[in-house]
Design a protein around this motif. Structure first.
Motif, short mmCIF file in Angstrom:
data_model
loop_
_atom_site.label_atom_id
_atom_site.label_comp_id
_atom_site.label_asym_id
_atom_site.label_seq_id
_atom_site.Cartn_x
_atom_site.Cartn_y
_atom_site.Cartn_z
N GLU A 86 3.14 -3.92 2.54
CA GLU A 86 2.05 -3.02 2.93
C GLU A 86 2.45 -2.29 4.19
O GLU A 86 2.88 -2.89 5.16
CB GLU A 86 0.77 -3.82 3.21
CG GLU A 86 0.05 -4.25 1.96
CD GLU A 86 -1.40 -4.65 2.23
OE1 GLU A 86 -2.03 -4.00 3.09
OE2 GLU A 86 -1.86 -5.61 1.60
N VAL A 87 2.32 -0.97 4.17
CA VAL A 87 2.67 -0.16 5.33
C VAL A 87 1.42 0.57 5.82
O VAL A 87 0.76 1.27 5.05
CB VAL A 87 3.76 0.88 4.97
CG1 VAL A 87 4.20 1.64 6.22
CG2 VAL A 87 4.94 0.20 4.30
N ILE B 284 6.87 8.01 2.02
CA ILE B 284 6.26 8.14 0.69
C ILE B 284 7.22 8.87 -0.26
O ILE B 284 7.39 8.45 -1.41
CB ILE B 284 4.90 8.87 0.80
CG1 ILE B 284 3.90 7.96 1.54
CG2 ILE B 284 4.35 9.22 -0.58
CD1 ILE B 284 2.63 8.63 1.97
N ARG B 285 7.86 9.91 0.24
CA ARG B 285 8.85 10.61 -0.60
C ARG B 285 10.00 9.70 -0.97
O ARG B 285 10.47 9.67 -2.10
CB ARG B 285 9.37 11.86 0.13
CG ARG B 285 8.56 13.11 -0.16
CD ARG B 285 9.38 14.39 0.11
NE ARG B 285 9.86 14.43 1.48
CZ ARG B 285 9.14 14.90 2.52
NH1 ARG B 285 7.92 15.35 2.32
NH2 ARG B 285 9.63 14.92 3.73
N GLY C 107 -3.39 6.62 1.19
CA GLY C 107 -3.64 7.47 2.35
C GLY C 107 -3.21 6.77 3.64
O GLY C 107 -2.08 6.93 4.08
N HIS C 108 -4.11 5.94 4.17
CA HIS C 108 -3.77 5.24 5.42
C HIS C 108 -2.90 4.02 5.18
O HIS C 108 -2.42 3.40 6.13
CB HIS C 108 -5.04 4.82 6.15
CG HIS C 108 -5.85 5.98 6.64
ND1 HIS C 108 -5.40 6.80 7.65
CD2 HIS C 108 -7.02 6.48 6.22
CE1 HIS C 108 -6.30 7.75 7.84
NE2 HIS C 108 -7.29 7.59 6.97
N ARG C 109 -2.72 3.67 3.92
CA ARG C 109 -1.96 2.48 3.61
C ARG C 109 -1.12 2.74 2.36
O ARG C 109 -1.57 3.39 1.43
CB ARG C 109 -2.92 1.31 3.33
CG ARG C 109 -2.44 -0.03 3.73
CD ARG C 109 -3.62 -0.92 4.17
NE ARG C 109 -4.73 -0.86 3.21
CZ ARG C 109 -4.97 -1.80 2.31
NH1 ARG C 109 -4.21 -2.85 2.22
NH2 ARG C 109 -6.01 -1.69 1.49
N GLU D 112 3.72 2.18 12.39
CA GLU D 112 2.40 1.60 12.66
C GLU D 112 2.23 0.19 12.13
O GLU D 112 1.12 -0.30 11.97
CB GLU D 112 1.30 2.50 12.04
CG GLU D 112 1.25 3.89 12.59
CD GLU D 112 0.71 3.94 14.01
OE1 GLU D 112 -0.13 3.09 14.34
OE2 GLU D 112 1.14 4.82 14.78
N GLY D 113 3.32 -0.47 11.84
CA GLY D 113 3.23 -1.84 11.37
C GLY D 113 3.31 -1.96 9.87
O GLY D 113 2.72 -1.17 9.13
#
Lengths: 178, 98
Positions: B28-29, B37-38, B51-53, B75-76
């Protein structure tokens, strides 16, 4: 008896809405069967049909090898139910809730007492025995409902959202304690 | 057994369902970059972009996790074992109902 629950093509309509739309499954003796799904998926409707609370629109449902539509009385005697809503009697104490419920199953008074004692200890609520249920926290009410579901020493235990409101300390017991 | 809209989606033992539908491990990012994502899409990794994850399903996540966390992650991010909840969310979606 081949299966504890043998459900074939269960259906339940509320007017136009198909709450349960053709569900079939079997549960064997000794099996822990989990029914998962989002809110409104039909879980509660399905299990209410199994414990004879809600008549099915159509389908074939055998519990302990007997037809639920015909022999619901003897089937219900062997089932323990922990409903989603806390359905305790607010006028009674913790202890009385268990004892009175035992009487619904024609359990003799002495036996009802000893089962009540065992179950109070199982859910670690001996010290709250004389309290009104309205004074209990949500989690303690939940524990009492679970204890009450076991009062008739059921052969089939049906738990609808049993861990709602339980703290993490209570959950492992709930899954493995009996 | 997982149900939705009054019908059965899947039935099986929890461990089997997890293996069949999500694999063994999940990365999980948080706040994934467009570059990541690409890259994930180009590697043909099975994933969900929330989106945020960003959630990536995999069999053996360790080396992939190191690549992602050292190269793309700001961001973890976490590597964990897949659970029945992953199966549930994958099959029934993430939107609220009713």
């Amino acid at each position: 008896m081949k299966y504890v629950i043998d459900a074939r093509d269960l259906r339940k309509n509320y007017g136009e809405r198909k709450a349960v739309d053709g569900i079939s499954f079997v549960v064997q003796k000794g099996e822990t069967f989990g029914l998962l799904g989002p809110n409104g998926a039909g879980k509660t409707t399905t299990i209410r049909m199994i414990y004879g609370f809600s008549p099915m629109t159509s389908g074939n449902l055998m519990v302990f090898g007997s037809d639920i539509t015909k022999e619901w009385r003897s089937i219900k005697n062997r089932i323990g139910v922990c409903q989603q809503e806390n359905s305790l009697d607010p006028d009674l104490s913790v202890e009385q809730n268990l004892e009175v419920f035992a009487r619904y199953f024609d359990i003799p008074k002495r036996e009802a007492r000893s089962r009540t004692e065992r179950l109070l200890s199982f859910v670690s609520m001996e010290h709250r025995r004389d309290d009104k249920v309205t004074s209990l926290s949500g989690g303690l009410m939940r524990r009492l409902v679970i204890a009450r579901a076991l009062i008739n020493e059921p052969d089939l235990l049906i738990l609808d959202e049993p861990t709602t409101g339980l703290d993490p300390q209570s959950r492992p017991d709930c899954a493995t304690g009996w | 057994m997982i149900v939705d809209h009054g019908r059965i989606l899947v039935e099986g033992k929890p461990a089997d369902l997890i293996r069949q539908h999500v694999g063994r491990e999940v990365i999980e990012v948080n706040e994934p970059s467009k570059v990541l994502i690409r890259w994930v899409a180009s590697q043909k990794l099975e994933h969900e972009d929330l989106g945020h994850r960003l959630i990536i399903y995999c069999e053996k996540g360790e080396s992939l996790f190191h690549t992602i966390s050292s190269t793309y992650c700001t961001e973890g991010c976490d590597l964990r074992l897949a659970t029945l909840e992953d199966v549930f969310l994958k099959l029934t979606g993430r939107g609220l109902r009713e």
